[in-house]
Design an enzyme around this catalytic site. Sequence first.
Site, PDB file in Angstrom:
ATOM      1  N   ASP A 284       0.856  -1.183   0.000  1.00  0.00           N
ATOM      2  CA  ASP A 284       0.000   0.000   0.000  1.00  0.00           C
ATOM      3  C   ASP A 284       0.900   1.243   0.000  1.00  0.00           C
ATOM      4  O   ASP A 284       1.836   1.324  -0.780  1.00  0.00           O
ATOM      5  CB  ASP A 284      -0.969  -0.086   1.187  1.00  0.00           C
TER       6      ASP A 284
ATOM      7  N   HIS B 292      -6.970  -6.724  -1.185  1.00  0.00           N
ATOM      8  CA  HIS B 292      -5.955  -5.685  -0.979  1.00  0.00           C
ATOM      9  C   HIS B 292      -4.975  -5.989   0.159  1.00  0.00           C
ATOM     10  O   HIS B 292      -3.822  -5.578   0.110  1.00  0.00           O
ATOM     11  CB  HIS B 292      -6.652  -4.350  -0.702  1.00  0.00           C
TER      12      HIS B 292
END
Length: 331
Positions: free
Chosen positions: A105, A308
């Site tokens: 991320d 994710h």
Amino acid sequence: MIEMPSLQFAQTNGIRMGYYEAGPKSDTPPVILCHGWPELAFSWRHQIKALSEAGIRVIAPDQRGYGATDRPEAIEDYDIEHLTGDLVGLLDHLEISKAIFVGHDWGGFIVWQMPLRHLDRTAGVVGINTPHMDRAPADPIELFRMRFGDQMYIVQFQDPAREPDRIFGSRVEQTFDAFMRKPVPRSDTAPADKPVAGVGASPRLNLAFPQMIAGYDAKHDPRTPILSPEEKKVFVDTFTKTGFTGGINWYRNMSRNWQRSGWLDHTVRVPSLMIMAENDHVLPPSAADGMEKLVPDLEKYLVRDSGHWTQQEKPDEVSAKLIEWRKKRFG
């Protein structure tokens, strides 16, 4: 039972940074694990255990603005120069000459910058979900606003009144309930997976995260949580104490970072690994298409059936790939 090494502290780059370390100090180059938003070094708990048990020295900091690490007041204290400088200072504190930087991320954005800004301290780079990209053709906030509108969360994060900070900070458990889940196939009702700064998402996704969290009710969410109640409590307790402003300030420097990066050569000149997640709806594997032009020494690896939060959703597979690549490339 959650296993984490003991918390230690380093004075680095004008702040006190909390970090966790495991594995033999003789192992070189060590692996530095860099988390994203809204996360912590704790996000790497599975990798810290697996890599250290494989004989690899591993270090995971709470980064600037997060967890046990200082949260300066000034927004510009969270620009990319400070964030990469913190990692150099951590190496100095630990008397490490070079390290392999692994980032997920927002942490991925930082680690791809390390060989551009601090090549002499960077042995290798691993991006998890976050690809390396060339400098945007225009101010990224303006590009986001043009493509997604004013409700897009990164655009909202620029709000000087800090309304998103207040929304997340007053609904900490709701925030982690909503974000930390496995994805389902896209539908009009499922909340969007959290995207990463600087990379294009599909305009179909609901990117108005503050409003999504404000109206969120876990009872109506069909997706499977990826955290146990005990694990979720670590995130909730920590962010209840710290708030979200430190991490959101990273986003408030995106225009500044863009303005100040015109001089950089964006070619990555170290061995690199790109770990992609099949079902990350905002950072699909296709986001890494063409990376080879900027990263000549690149291996790509696809984690199937992961959204994710890849290192927490598929911890064994991610750890095994990190160990295999590290041993293949660095002995």
